[in-house]
Design a protein around this motif. Structure first.
Motif, PDB file in Angstrom:
ATOM      1  N   HIS A 105       0.833  -1.207   0.000  1.00 25.51           N
ATOM      2  CA  HIS A 105       0.000   0.000   0.000  1.00 25.51           C
ATOM      3  C   HIS A 105       0.867   1.256   0.000  1.00 25.51           C
ATOM      4  O   HIS A 105       0.576   2.233  -0.693  1.00 25.51           O
ATOM      5  CB  HIS A 105      -0.915  -0.005   1.221  1.00 25.51           C
ATOM      6  CG  HIS A 105      -1.668   1.279   1.403  1.00 25.51           C
ATOM      7  ND1 HIS A 105      -2.746   1.600   0.624  1.00 25.51           N
ATOM      8  CD2 HIS A 105      -1.488   2.326   2.258  1.00 25.51           C
ATOM      9  CE1 HIS A 105      -3.214   2.793   0.991  1.00 25.51           C
ATOM     10  NE2 HIS A 105      -2.454   3.255   1.979  1.00 25.51           N
ATOM     11  N   ALA A 106       1.937   1.270   0.781  1.00 26.35           N
ATOM     12  CA  ALA A 106       2.872   2.393   0.802  1.00 26.35           C
ATOM     13  C   ALA A 106       4.282   1.836   0.913  1.00 26.35           C
ATOM     14  O   ALA A 106       4.512   0.822   1.573  1.00 26.35           O
ATOM     15  CB  ALA A 106       2.578   3.331   1.978  1.00 26.35           C
ATOM     16  N   THR A 107       5.228   2.498   0.265  1.00 21.43           N
ATOM     17  CA  THR A 107       6.633   2.102   0.346  1.00 21.43           C
ATOM     18  C   THR A 107       7.500   3.351   0.436  1.00 21.43           C
ATOM     19  O   THR A 107       7.142   4.421  -0.065  1.00 21.43           O
ATOM     20  CB  THR A 107       7.082   1.279  -0.886  1.00 21.43           C
ATOM     21  OG1 THR A 107       6.896   2.062  -2.072  1.00 21.43           O
ATOM     22  CG2 THR A 107       6.298  -0.020  -0.999  1.00 21.43           C
ATOM     23  N   GLY A 430      -0.345   8.432 -12.371  1.00 32.23           N
ATOM     24  CA  GLY A 430       0.718   8.323 -11.380  1.00 32.23           C
ATOM     25  C   GLY A 430       1.974   8.969 -11.931  1.00 32.23           C
ATOM     26  O   GLY A 430       2.184   8.987 -13.149  1.00 32.23           O
ATOM     27  N   ILE A 431       2.807   9.535 -11.041  1.00 27.71           N
ATOM     28  CA  ILE A 431       4.040  10.208 -11.453  1.00 27.71           C
ATOM     29  C   ILE A 431       5.161   9.837 -10.480  1.00 27.71           C
ATOM     30  O   ILE A 431       4.965   9.812  -9.261  1.00 27.71           O
ATOM     31  CB  ILE A 431       3.883  11.739 -11.477  1.00 27.71           C
ATOM     32  CG1 ILE A 431       2.949  12.191 -12.595  1.00 27.71           C
ATOM     33  CG2 ILE A 431       5.224  12.430 -11.626  1.00 27.71           C
ATOM     34  CD1 ILE A 431       3.525  12.038 -13.981  1.00 27.71           C
ATOM     35  N   LYS A 432       6.337   9.570 -11.038  1.00 25.63           N
ATOM     36  CA  LYS A 432       7.532   9.326 -10.237  1.00 25.63           C
ATOM     37  C   LYS A 432       8.728   9.871 -11.011  1.00 25.63           C
ATOM     38  O   LYS A 432       8.799   9.723 -12.240  1.00 25.63           O
ATOM     39  CB  LYS A 432       7.701   7.820  -9.990  1.00 25.63           C
ATOM     40  CG  LYS A 432       9.047   7.389  -9.422  1.00 25.63           C
ATOM     41  CD  LYS A 432       9.210   7.741  -7.970  1.00 25.63           C
ATOM     42  CE  LYS A 432      10.531   7.209  -7.415  1.00 25.63           C
ATOM     43  NZ  LYS A 432      10.740   7.625  -6.015  1.00 25.63           N
ATOM     44  N   GLN A 498       0.378   3.581 -10.825  1.00 28.72           N
ATOM     45  CA  GLN A 498      -0.340   4.671 -10.150  1.00 28.72           C
ATOM     46  C   GLN A 498       0.196   4.949  -8.748  1.00 28.72           C
ATOM     47  O   GLN A 498      -0.203   5.916  -8.115  1.00 28.72           O
ATOM     48  CB  GLN A 498      -1.830   4.370 -10.100  1.00 28.72           C
ATOM     49  CG  GLN A 498      -2.454   4.406 -11.486  1.00 28.72           C
ATOM     50  CD  GLN A 498      -3.970   4.493 -11.458  1.00 28.72           C
ATOM     51  OE1 GLN A 498      -4.537   5.197 -10.653  1.00 28.72           O
ATOM     52  NE2 GLN A 498      -4.597   3.743 -12.321  1.00 28.72           N
ATOM     53  N   SER A 499       1.122   4.129  -8.263  1.00 25.01           N
ATOM     54  CA  SER A 499       1.695   4.367  -6.945  1.00 25.01           C
ATOM     55  C   SER A 499       3.122   3.843  -6.935  1.00 25.01           C
ATOM     56  O   SER A 499       3.373   2.722  -7.394  1.00 25.01           O
ATOM     57  CB  SER A 499       0.850   3.666  -5.862  1.00 25.01           C
ATOM     58  OG  SER A 499       1.389   3.868  -4.584  1.00 25.01           O
TER      59      SER A 499
END
Length: 502
Positions: A105-107, A430-432, A498-499
Protein backbone atom coordinates in the motif's frame (compact mmCIF):
# COMPACT_ATOMS: atom_id res chain seq x y z
CA UNK A 1 -13.66 11.64 -13.22
CA UNK A 2 -11.60 8.95 -11.53
CA UNK A 3 -10.86 8.76 -7.82
CA UNK A 4 -7.20 9.02 -6.78
CA UNK A 5 -5.58 5.68 -6.00
CA UNK A 6 -5.11 6.55 -2.33
CA UNK A 7 -8.84 7.24 -1.98
CA UNK A 8 -9.70 4.05 -3.89
CA UNK A 9 -7.45 2.11 -1.51
CA UNK A 10 -9.01 3.72 1.54
CA UNK A 11 -12.56 3.02 0.40
CA UNK A 12 -11.74 -0.56 -0.52
CA UNK A 13 -10.00 -1.15 2.79
CA UNK A 14 -13.03 0.12 4.68
CA UNK A 15 -15.20 -2.35 2.77
CA UNK A 16 -13.11 -5.45 3.38
CA UNK A 17 -9.84 -6.20 5.17
CA UNK A 18 -8.90 -9.71 6.18
CA UNK A 19 -6.46 -11.75 8.24
CA UNK A 20 -2.68 -11.82 8.11
CA UNK A 21 0.26 -12.99 10.16
CA UNK A 22 3.32 -11.42 11.72
CA UNK A 23 6.80 -12.87 11.79
CA UNK A 24 10.45 -11.85 11.87
CA UNK A 25 13.70 -13.14 10.46
CA UNK A 26 17.02 -13.45 12.24
CA UNK A 27 19.82 -10.92 12.02
CA UNK A 28 22.46 -11.14 9.29
CA UNK A 29 25.91 -9.67 9.02
CA UNK A 30 26.11 -6.47 7.00
CA UNK A 31 27.74 -6.63 3.55
CA UNK A 32 30.53 -4.33 2.39
CA UNK A 33 29.28 -0.88 1.41
CA UNK A 34 29.07 0.03 -2.29
CA UNK A 35 30.99 2.92 -3.80
CA UNK A 36 27.91 5.12 -4.33
CA UNK A 37 24.99 5.81 -2.04
CA UNK A 38 21.55 6.65 -3.42
CA UNK A 39 18.34 6.61 -1.44
CA UNK A 40 16.77 4.22 -3.96
CA UNK A 41 19.77 2.13 -5.15
CA UNK A 42 19.13 -1.35 -3.75
CA UNK A 43 22.10 -3.14 -5.32
CA UNK A 44 24.73 -0.41 -5.04
CA UNK A 45 25.43 -0.07 -8.76
CA UNK A 46 24.92 3.71 -8.79
CA UNK A 47 21.60 3.68 -10.65
CA UNK A 48 18.24 4.62 -9.16
CA UNK A 49 15.76 1.75 -8.88
CA UNK A 50 11.96 2.03 -9.05
CA UNK A 51 9.32 0.36 -6.90
CA UNK A 52 5.82 -0.13 -8.27
CA UNK A 53 3.28 -0.49 -5.46
CA UNK A 54 0.72 -3.19 -6.27
CA UNK A 55 -1.56 -3.54 -3.23
CA UNK A 56 -4.39 -4.77 -5.47
CA UNK A 57 -2.29 -7.68 -6.72
CA UNK A 58 -4.49 -10.77 -6.36
CA UNK A 59 -2.81 -14.06 -7.32
CA UNK A 60 -5.11 -17.09 -7.39
CA UNK A 61 -7.72 -16.72 -4.62
CA UNK A 62 -5.73 -14.28 -2.49
CA UNK A 63 -7.81 -11.20 -3.20
CA UNK A 64 -5.76 -8.01 -2.80
CA UNK A 65 -2.98 -9.69 -0.86
CA UNK A 66 -0.65 -7.23 -2.52
CA UNK A 67 2.85 -7.07 -3.96
CA UNK A 68 5.64 -4.73 -4.96
CA UNK A 69 7.62 -4.89 -8.18
CA UNK A 70 11.17 -3.58 -8.39
CA UNK A 71 12.56 -2.38 -11.72
CA UNK A 72 16.33 -1.98 -11.49
CA UNK A 73 18.08 0.95 -13.16
CA UNK A 74 21.07 0.56 -15.47
CA UNK A 75 23.12 2.54 -18.00
CA UNK A 76 20.35 1.86 -20.53
CA UNK A 77 17.56 2.72 -18.11
CA UNK A 78 14.80 0.40 -17.01
CA UNK A 79 14.33 -3.03 -18.51
CA UNK A 80 11.40 -5.42 -18.22
CA UNK A 81 13.88 -8.29 -17.79
CA UNK A 82 15.69 -6.82 -14.76
CA UNK A 83 12.84 -6.92 -12.30
CA UNK A 84 11.68 -8.65 -9.15
CA UNK A 85 8.14 -9.24 -7.87
CA UNK A 86 7.98 -9.46 -4.07
CA UNK A 87 5.00 -10.70 -2.06
CA UNK A 88 4.63 -12.06 1.46
CA UNK A 89 5.16 -15.49 -0.08
CA UNK A 90 8.61 -14.55 -1.42
CA UNK A 91 11.41 -16.52 0.24
CA UNK A 92 12.85 -14.58 3.17
CA UNK A 93 9.85 -12.25 3.50
CA UNK A 94 7.93 -12.78 6.77
CA UNK A 95 4.24 -13.57 6.88
CA UNK A 96 1.91 -15.16 4.35
CA UNK A 97 0.12 -13.58 1.40
CA UNK A 98 -3.52 -13.44 2.46
CA UNK A 99 -6.60 -11.71 1.13
CA UNK A 100 -6.81 -7.95 1.70
CA UNK A 101 -3.48 -7.57 3.47
CA UNK A 102 -2.78 -4.75 0.99
CA UNK A 103 0.96 -5.46 1.05
CA UNK A 104 2.56 -2.64 -0.95
CA UNK A 105 0.00 0.00 0.00
CA UNK A 106 2.87 2.39 0.80
CA UNK A 107 6.63 2.10 0.35
CA UNK A 108 9.65 4.25 1.09
CA UNK A 109 13.39 3.77 0.61
CA UNK A 110 16.64 4.55 2.41
CA UNK A 111 19.67 2.92 3.99
CA UNK A 112 17.93 2.08 7.24
CA UNK A 113 20.56 -0.36 8.58
CA UNK A 114 23.58 1.75 7.60
CA UNK A 115 25.34 -0.82 5.40
CA UNK A 116 25.53 1.46 2.33
CA UNK A 117 22.70 -0.20 0.37
CA UNK A 118 19.20 1.23 0.12
CA UNK A 119 16.47 -0.82 1.80
CA UNK A 120 12.72 -0.90 1.16
CA UNK A 121 10.03 -0.39 3.80
CA UNK A 122 6.67 -1.86 2.72
CA UNK A 123 3.37 -1.48 4.55
CA UNK A 124 0.54 -4.01 4.68
CA UNK A 125 -2.02 -1.93 6.48
CA UNK A 126 -4.68 -4.65 6.38
CA UNK A 127 -2.62 -7.16 8.37
CA UNK A 128 -4.28 -8.71 11.44
CA UNK A 129 -2.50 -9.54 14.66
CA UNK A 130 -3.04 -12.21 17.33
CA UNK A 131 -1.46 -12.67 20.77
CA UNK A 132 -2.48 -14.51 23.93
CA UNK A 133 -5.68 -15.77 22.38
CA UNK A 134 -6.83 -12.28 21.38
CA UNK A 135 -7.04 -11.06 17.80
CA UNK A 136 -7.15 -7.57 16.37
CA UNK A 137 -8.15 -6.99 12.76
CA UNK A 138 -6.52 -4.49 10.42
CA UNK A 139 -3.73 -3.54 12.81
CA UNK A 140 -1.26 -3.24 9.94
CA UNK A 141 2.45 -3.90 9.76
CA UNK A 142 5.63 -2.67 8.09
CA UNK A 143 8.15 -5.04 6.52
CA UNK A 144 11.76 -4.02 5.90
CA UNK A 145 13.33 -5.69 2.86
CA UNK A 146 17.10 -5.35 2.95
CA UNK A 147 19.22 -4.30 -0.01
CA UNK A 148 22.59 -5.79 -0.91
CA UNK A 149 24.95 -6.58 -3.83
CA UNK A 150 22.25 -8.60 -5.60
CA UNK A 151 19.43 -6.21 -4.80
CA UNK A 152 16.46 -6.61 -2.51
CA UNK A 153 16.05 -9.75 -0.35
CA UNK A 154 19.85 -10.25 -0.38
CA UNK A 155 19.67 -10.23 3.41
CA UNK A 156 16.03 -11.29 3.53
CA UNK A 157 13.44 -9.19 5.32
CA UNK A 158 11.93 -8.65 8.74
CA UNK A 159 8.88 -7.14 10.38
CA UNK A 160 9.64 -3.73 11.87
CA UNK A 161 8.92 -3.34 15.57
CA UNK A 162 6.59 -0.35 15.72
CA UNK A 163 6.30 -0.39 19.51
CA UNK A 164 2.60 0.51 19.30
CA UNK A 165 -0.06 -1.46 21.22
CA UNK A 166 -2.39 -3.45 18.99
CA UNK A 167 -5.49 -1.38 18.24
CA UNK A 168 -8.48 -2.54 16.21
CA UNK A 169 -8.26 -1.00 12.72
CA UNK A 170 -5.07 0.91 13.55
CA UNK A 171 -4.08 0.64 9.87
CA UNK A 172 -0.39 1.08 10.71
CA UNK A 173 1.52 1.89 7.56
CA UNK A 174 -1.24 3.87 5.89
CA UNK A 175 1.67 6.02 4.76
CA UNK A 176 5.47 5.91 5.09
CA UNK A 177 8.23 8.49 4.80
CA UNK A 178 11.98 8.43 5.33
CA UNK A 179 14.56 11.05 6.24
CA UNK A 180 17.01 12.10 8.92
CA UNK A 181 14.45 13.46 11.35
CA UNK A 182 16.82 13.95 14.31
CA UNK A 183 19.92 15.12 12.47
CA UNK A 184 22.26 12.31 13.54
CA UNK A 185 23.16 11.29 9.98
CA UNK A 186 21.16 8.05 10.08
CA UNK A 187 18.05 7.20 8.10
CA UNK A 188 14.78 7.22 10.06
CA UNK A 189 11.32 5.89 9.20
CA UNK A 190 8.01 7.71 9.82
CA UNK A 191 4.91 5.49 9.93
CA UNK A 192 1.41 6.95 9.56
CA UNK A 193 -1.65 5.37 11.18
CA UNK A 194 -5.26 5.51 10.06
CA UNK A 195 -6.91 5.24 13.47
CA UNK A 196 -6.29 5.30 17.19
CA UNK A 197 -6.11 9.03 17.91
CA UNK A 198 -2.39 9.34 17.09
CA UNK A 199 -1.22 10.17 13.57
CA UNK A 200 1.75 7.80 13.72
CA UNK A 201 5.28 7.32 15.02
CA UNK A 202 8.89 7.81 14.00
CA UNK A 203 11.45 5.01 14.24
CA UNK A 204 14.95 6.41 14.58
CA UNK A 205 17.74 4.59 12.80
CA UNK A 206 19.63 2.54 12.46
CA UNK A 207 17.03 -0.23 12.28
CA UNK A 208 18.81 -3.52 12.82
CA UNK A 209 18.19 -6.75 10.93
CA UNK A 210 15.75 -7.92 13.62
CA UNK A 211 13.56 -4.91 12.86
CA UNK A 212 14.44 -3.05 16.06
CA UNK A 213 15.02 0.72 15.73
CA UNK A 214 17.47 2.66 17.87
CA UNK A 215 14.48 4.39 19.48
CA UNK A 216 10.86 5.38 18.80
CA UNK A 217 8.62 8.37 19.42
CA UNK A 218 5.06 9.31 18.46
CA UNK A 219 4.62 11.95 15.80
CA UNK A 220 2.89 14.06 18.44
CA UNK A 221 -0.34 14.82 16.56
CA UNK A 222 -3.55 13.63 18.18
CA UNK A 223 -7.24 14.07 17.51
CA UNK A 224 -7.13 12.17 14.23
CA UNK A 225 -10.57 12.11 12.53
CA UNK A 226 -12.32 8.74 12.67
CA UNK A 227 -12.20 8.28 8.90
CA UNK A 228 -9.15 9.90 7.43
CA UNK A 229 -6.30 9.13 5.07
CA UNK A 230 -3.03 10.13 6.75
CA UNK A 231 -0.38 11.44 4.36
CA UNK A 232 3.29 12.13 5.08
CA UNK A 233 5.82 14.19 3.12
CA UNK A 234 9.44 14.78 4.23
CA UNK A 235 11.47 17.89 3.47
CA UNK A 236 13.81 20.40 5.10
CA UNK A 237 11.58 23.47 5.15
CA UNK A 238 13.51 25.16 7.95
CA UNK A 239 16.86 24.79 6.19
CA UNK A 240 18.72 23.51 9.27
CA UNK A 241 19.87 20.25 7.66
CA UNK A 242 17.35 18.15 9.61
CA UNK A 243 14.39 16.60 7.80
CA UNK A 244 10.99 18.01 8.75
CA UNK A 245 7.71 16.17 8.17
CA UNK A 246 4.45 17.40 6.67
CA UNK A 247 1.41 15.56 7.99
CA UNK A 248 -2.07 15.92 6.54
CA UNK A 249 -5.17 13.82 6.44
CA UNK A 250 -7.94 13.60 3.91
CA UNK A 251 -11.58 13.46 5.03
CA UNK A 252 -13.01 14.01 1.52
CA UNK A 253 -14.32 17.41 2.60
CA UNK A 254 -12.84 20.86 3.06
CA UNK A 255 -13.08 21.14 6.84
CA UNK A 256 -10.97 22.42 9.67
CA UNK A 257 -9.38 19.00 10.15
CA UNK A 258 -7.72 19.08 6.72
CA UNK A 259 -4.72 21.13 7.79
CA UNK A 260 -1.18 20.51 6.58
CA UNK A 261 0.84 20.32 9.79
CA UNK A 262 4.56 21.09 9.79
CA UNK A 263 6.51 18.94 12.25
CA UNK A 264 10.01 20.27 12.77
CA UNK A 265 12.65 17.58 13.08
CA UNK A 266 15.14 17.72 15.93
CA UNK A 267 17.28 15.80 18.41
CA UNK A 268 14.30 15.10 20.67
CA UNK A 269 11.87 14.23 17.89
CA UNK A 270 9.23 16.33 16.20
CA UNK A 271 7.81 19.67 17.28
CA UNK A 272 4.52 20.85 15.78
CA UNK A 273 5.27 24.37 14.53
CA UNK A 274 1.90 25.06 12.95
CA UNK A 275 0.27 24.49 9.61
CA UNK A 276 0.61 25.85 6.10
CA UNK A 277 -1.37 28.98 5.30
CA UNK A 278 -2.85 30.42 2.14
CA UNK A 279 -2.41 33.90 0.69
CA UNK A 280 -4.94 35.32 3.16
CA UNK A 281 -3.16 33.88 6.20
CA UNK A 282 -5.85 31.26 6.82
CA UNK A 283 -5.14 27.56 6.96
CA UNK A 284 -4.44 25.95 3.63
CA UNK A 285 -6.86 23.11 2.99
CA UNK A 286 -5.83 19.82 1.48
CA UNK A 287 -8.25 17.22 0.20
CA UNK A 288 -8.84 14.09 -1.86
CA UNK A 289 -5.56 12.35 -1.15
CA UNK A 290 -3.32 13.95 -3.76
CA UNK A 291 0.25 13.87 -2.47
CA UNK A 292 2.33 16.82 -1.33
CA UNK A 293 5.87 16.98 -2.69
CA UNK A 294 8.83 19.09 -1.58
CA UNK A 295 11.93 20.60 -3.13
CA UNK A 296 14.00 23.78 -2.97
CA UNK A 297 12.35 25.48 -5.93
CA UNK A 298 14.11 28.83 -5.55
CA UNK A 299 17.41 27.42 -4.18
CA UNK A 300 17.38 29.56 -1.04
CA UNK A 301 18.33 26.64 1.21
CA UNK A 302 14.76 25.91 2.30
CA UNK A 303 12.63 23.17 0.78
CA UNK A 304 9.33 24.45 -0.56
CA UNK A 305 6.02 22.56 -0.57
CA UNK A 306 4.20 21.87 -3.81
CA UNK A 307 0.52 21.47 -2.93
CA UNK A 308 -1.81 19.81 -5.45
CA UNK A 309 -5.15 21.54 -5.88
CA UNK A 310 -6.72 19.61 -8.78
CA UNK A 311 -10.29 20.54 -7.81
CA UNK A 312 -9.72 24.29 -7.79
CA UNK A 313 -10.38 26.60 -10.76
CA UNK A 314 -13.65 24.76 -11.44
CA UNK A 315 -11.86 21.39 -11.46
CA UNK A 316 -9.41 22.54 -14.11
CA UNK A 317 -6.81 22.37 -11.35
CA UNK A 318 -3.73 24.18 -10.14
CA UNK A 319 -0.81 23.67 -7.81
CA UNK A 320 0.64 25.97 -5.17
CA UNK A 321 4.26 26.62 -4.30
CA UNK A 322 4.39 27.32 -0.56
CA UNK A 323 7.81 28.73 0.27
CA UNK A 324 9.81 27.28 3.15
CA UNK A 325 11.41 29.48 5.78
CA UNK A 326 13.32 29.40 9.05
CA UNK A 327 10.15 28.62 11.01
CA UNK A 328 8.54 26.32 8.47
CA UNK A 329 6.69 28.59 6.05
CA UNK A 330 8.13 31.92 4.93
CA UNK A 331 5.53 34.45 6.15
CA UNK A 332 6.85 37.20 3.86
CA UNK A 333 6.02 35.38 0.62
CA UNK A 334 2.55 34.45 -0.53
CA UNK A 335 2.03 31.01 -2.10
CA UNK A 336 2.49 30.96 -5.85
CA UNK A 337 -0.50 29.70 -7.87
CA UNK A 338 0.22 27.96 -11.19
CA UNK A 339 -2.54 26.69 -13.45
CA UNK A 340 -3.09 26.15 -17.15
CA UNK A 341 -3.67 29.85 -17.72
CA UNK A 342 -0.23 30.71 -16.33
CA UNK A 343 1.79 32.28 -19.19
CA UNK A 344 3.89 29.67 -20.95
CA UNK A 345 1.88 26.62 -19.89
CA UNK A 346 0.87 24.87 -23.14
CA UNK A 347 -2.88 24.72 -22.45
CA UNK A 348 -5.71 26.89 -21.14
CA UNK A 349 -8.63 26.52 -18.79
CA UNK A 350 -11.10 27.40 -21.54
CA UNK A 351 -11.49 23.92 -23.03
CA UNK A 352 -14.42 21.70 -22.07
CA UNK A 353 -14.29 19.08 -19.36
CA UNK A 354 -12.40 18.44 -16.14
CA UNK A 355 -8.58 18.43 -16.36
CA UNK A 356 -7.40 18.09 -12.73
CA UNK A 357 -4.09 19.78 -13.53
CA UNK A 358 -1.71 19.06 -10.65
CA UNK A 359 -3.44 15.89 -9.47
CA UNK A 360 -0.04 14.17 -9.50
CA UNK A 361 3.22 16.08 -8.97
CA UNK A 362 6.95 15.52 -8.81
CA UNK A 363 9.91 17.83 -8.23
CA UNK A 364 13.19 16.91 -9.93
CA UNK A 365 16.00 18.29 -12.08
CA UNK A 366 15.16 16.82 -15.49
CA UNK A 367 17.84 18.69 -17.50
CA UNK A 368 20.75 18.60 -15.05
CA UNK A 369 21.11 22.39 -14.77
CA UNK A 370 20.93 22.34 -10.98
CA UNK A 371 17.45 23.88 -10.74
CA UNK A 372 14.46 21.78 -9.66
CA UNK A 373 11.67 21.42 -12.21
CA UNK A 374 8.02 20.57 -11.55
CA UNK A 375 6.21 17.75 -13.33
CA UNK A 376 2.42 18.13 -13.18
CA UNK A 377 -0.12 15.62 -14.44
CA UNK A 378 -3.62 16.29 -15.77
CA UNK A 379 -4.99 12.72 -15.90
CA UNK A 380 -8.49 13.86 -16.87
CA UNK A 381 -7.41 16.12 -19.72
CA UNK A 382 -9.56 15.79 -22.85
CA UNK A 383 -7.68 15.91 -26.15
CA UNK A 384 -7.74 14.40 -29.63
CA UNK A 385 -11.54 14.06 -29.24
CA UNK A 386 -10.93 11.65 -26.36
CA UNK A 387 -12.35 12.03 -22.84
CA UNK A 388 -9.90 11.77 -19.93
CA UNK A 389 -7.00 10.82 -22.21
CA UNK A 390 -4.54 12.58 -19.90
CA UNK A 391 -1.49 14.79 -20.21
CA UNK A 392 1.76 15.51 -18.35
CA UNK A 393 3.35 18.98 -18.25
CA UNK A 394 6.98 19.72 -17.33
CA UNK A 395 7.63 23.22 -15.99
CA UNK A 396 11.36 24.06 -15.94
CA UNK A 397 12.97 25.73 -12.95
CA UNK A 398 15.49 28.53 -13.06
CA UNK A 399 16.88 31.48 -11.07
CA UNK A 400 13.31 32.75 -10.56
CA UNK A 401 12.01 29.40 -9.43
CA UNK A 402 9.27 27.66 -11.39
CA UNK A 403 7.16 29.67 -13.82
CA UNK A 404 5.31 28.65 -16.94
CA UNK A 405 8.12 29.78 -19.22
CA UNK A 406 9.46 27.00 -21.41
CA UNK A 407 6.91 24.44 -20.21
CA UNK A 408 6.34 21.39 -22.41
CA UNK A 409 3.50 18.90 -22.47
CA UNK A 410 3.35 15.21 -23.34
CA UNK A 411 0.49 12.86 -24.16
CA UNK A 412 0.38 9.36 -25.57
CA UNK A 413 -0.04 11.02 -28.98
CA UNK A 414 3.20 13.00 -28.69
CA UNK A 415 5.67 11.97 -31.38
CA UNK A 416 8.11 9.42 -29.98
CA UNK A 417 5.91 8.34 -27.08
CA UNK A 418 4.98 4.65 -27.50
CA UNK A 419 1.36 3.80 -28.21
CA UNK A 420 -1.50 6.24 -28.70
CA UNK A 421 -3.98 8.08 -26.52
CA UNK A 422 -7.13 6.26 -25.47
CA UNK A 423 -10.54 7.22 -24.18
CA UNK A 424 -10.32 7.25 -20.34
CA UNK A 425 -6.64 6.35 -20.63
CA UNK A 426 -5.68 8.71 -17.80
CA UNK A 427 -2.07 9.35 -18.87
CA UNK A 428 -0.59 10.85 -15.69
CA UNK A 429 -2.61 8.82 -13.19
CA UNK A 430 0.72 8.32 -11.38
CA UNK A 431 4.04 10.21 -11.45
CA UNK A 432 7.53 9.33 -10.24
CA UNK A 433 10.87 11.02 -10.98
CA UNK A 434 14.30 9.45 -10.49
CA UNK A 435 17.54 9.03 -12.44
CA UNK A 436 17.39 5.44 -13.64
CA UNK A 437 20.33 5.61 -16.09
CA UNK A 438 22.84 7.57 -13.99
CA UNK A 439 23.34 10.46 -16.43
CA UNK A 440 22.62 13.13 -13.83
CA UNK A 441 19.23 14.03 -15.30
CA UNK A 442 16.00 12.84 -13.77
CA UNK A 443 13.76 10.55 -15.79
CA UNK A 444 9.96 10.70 -15.54
CA UNK A 445 7.78 7.65 -14.91
CA UNK A 446 4.12 8.00 -15.84
CA UNK A 447 1.26 5.69 -14.95
CA UNK A 448 -2.04 5.32 -16.78
CA UNK A 449 -5.46 4.08 -15.75
CA UNK A 450 -5.51 1.29 -18.31
CA UNK A 451 -8.50 0.47 -20.49
CA UNK A 452 -9.96 -2.68 -21.97
CA UNK A 453 -10.66 -3.40 -25.63
CA UNK A 454 -13.99 -1.53 -25.53
CA UNK A 455 -12.36 1.63 -24.20
CA UNK A 456 -14.02 1.32 -20.80
CA UNK A 457 -11.68 1.95 -17.89
CA UNK A 458 -10.49 -1.29 -16.32
CA UNK A 459 -7.69 0.19 -14.16
CA UNK A 460 -5.17 -2.41 -15.23
CA UNK A 461 -2.64 0.37 -15.55
CA UNK A 462 0.60 0.70 -17.43
CA UNK A 463 3.96 2.46 -17.14
CA UNK A 464 5.72 4.93 -19.43
CA UNK A 465 9.28 6.21 -18.97
CA UNK A 466 10.37 9.52 -20.53
CA UNK A 467 14.12 10.27 -20.23
CA UNK A 468 15.64 13.49 -19.00
CA UNK A 469 18.04 15.29 -21.34
CA UNK A 470 20.07 18.49 -21.61
CA UNK A 471 16.97 20.18 -23.04
CA UNK A 472 14.57 18.69 -20.50
CA UNK A 473 12.18 15.77 -20.56
CA UNK A 474 12.06 14.17 -23.98
CA UNK A 475 10.03 11.56 -25.81
CA UNK A 476 13.18 10.36 -27.56
CA UNK A 477 14.16 7.02 -26.07
CA UNK A 478 10.93 6.71 -24.09
CA UNK A 479 9.64 3.25 -23.18
CA UNK A 480 6.34 1.65 -22.24
CA UNK A 481 5.72 -1.32 -19.93
CA UNK A 482 2.46 -3.24 -19.84
CA UNK A 483 1.35 -5.54 -17.00
CA UNK A 484 1.79 -8.63 -19.14
CA UNK A 485 5.19 -7.38 -20.33
CA UNK A 486 6.25 -7.36 -16.67
CA UNK A 487 4.89 -10.85 -16.06
CA UNK A 488 1.77 -9.59 -14.29
CA UNK A 489 -1.84 -10.53 -15.00
CA UNK A 490 -3.74 -8.06 -17.16
CA UNK A 491 -6.63 -8.07 -14.71
CA UNK A 492 -8.87 -5.17 -13.87
CA UNK A 493 -7.94 -3.03 -10.86
CA UNK A 494 -4.21 -3.80 -10.86
CA UNK A 495 -3.37 -0.07 -10.97
CA UNK A 496 0.12 -0.58 -12.36
CA UNK A 497 2.02 2.71 -12.40
CA UNK A 498 -0.34 4.67 -10.15
CA UNK A 499 1.69 4.37 -6.95
CA UNK A 500 5.48 4.35 -6.42
CA UNK A 501 8.05 4.37 -3.65
CA UNK A 502 8.57 7.70 -1.87
Amino acid sequence: MHLPLRRVLACAATAALAAGGLAATSAHAAAAAPAKRLVDDFNGDGYGDVVLNLPFHSPLTRNKSGAVMVLYGSASGLSSSHRKLITQNTAGVPGTAESTDWFGHATTTGDFDGDGYADLAVSAYGEDYSAGGTSWSNVGQVTMIWGGPDGLTYHGATTVELGTPAVQSLLAGQDLASGDFNGDGKRDLAVGYGHGGEAGSVLFGPIDRTGTPASRKPLGLTGLPSSADVMLAPGDLTGDGVTDLLVSWDTMTLGNTDKIHVLRGGVDGFTDIGYLKNSSGAQLYHRQGERLVTGDIDKDGHDDVIVPQPFMVDHKGEFLVVYGGANGQDPTRKPLHIDQDTPGVPDTNSDAGVDNFGAQLAVADVNGDGYPDVIAASPNENHSHLTDAGKVTVLPGGPDGVTGRGATAFTQNTSGVPGSALQYGGFGAGIKATDVNGDGRTDTLIGVNGVDATGISAHTGGLWMLPGSATGTTATGSKAFSPTGLGLPGDADLYLGQSFNR
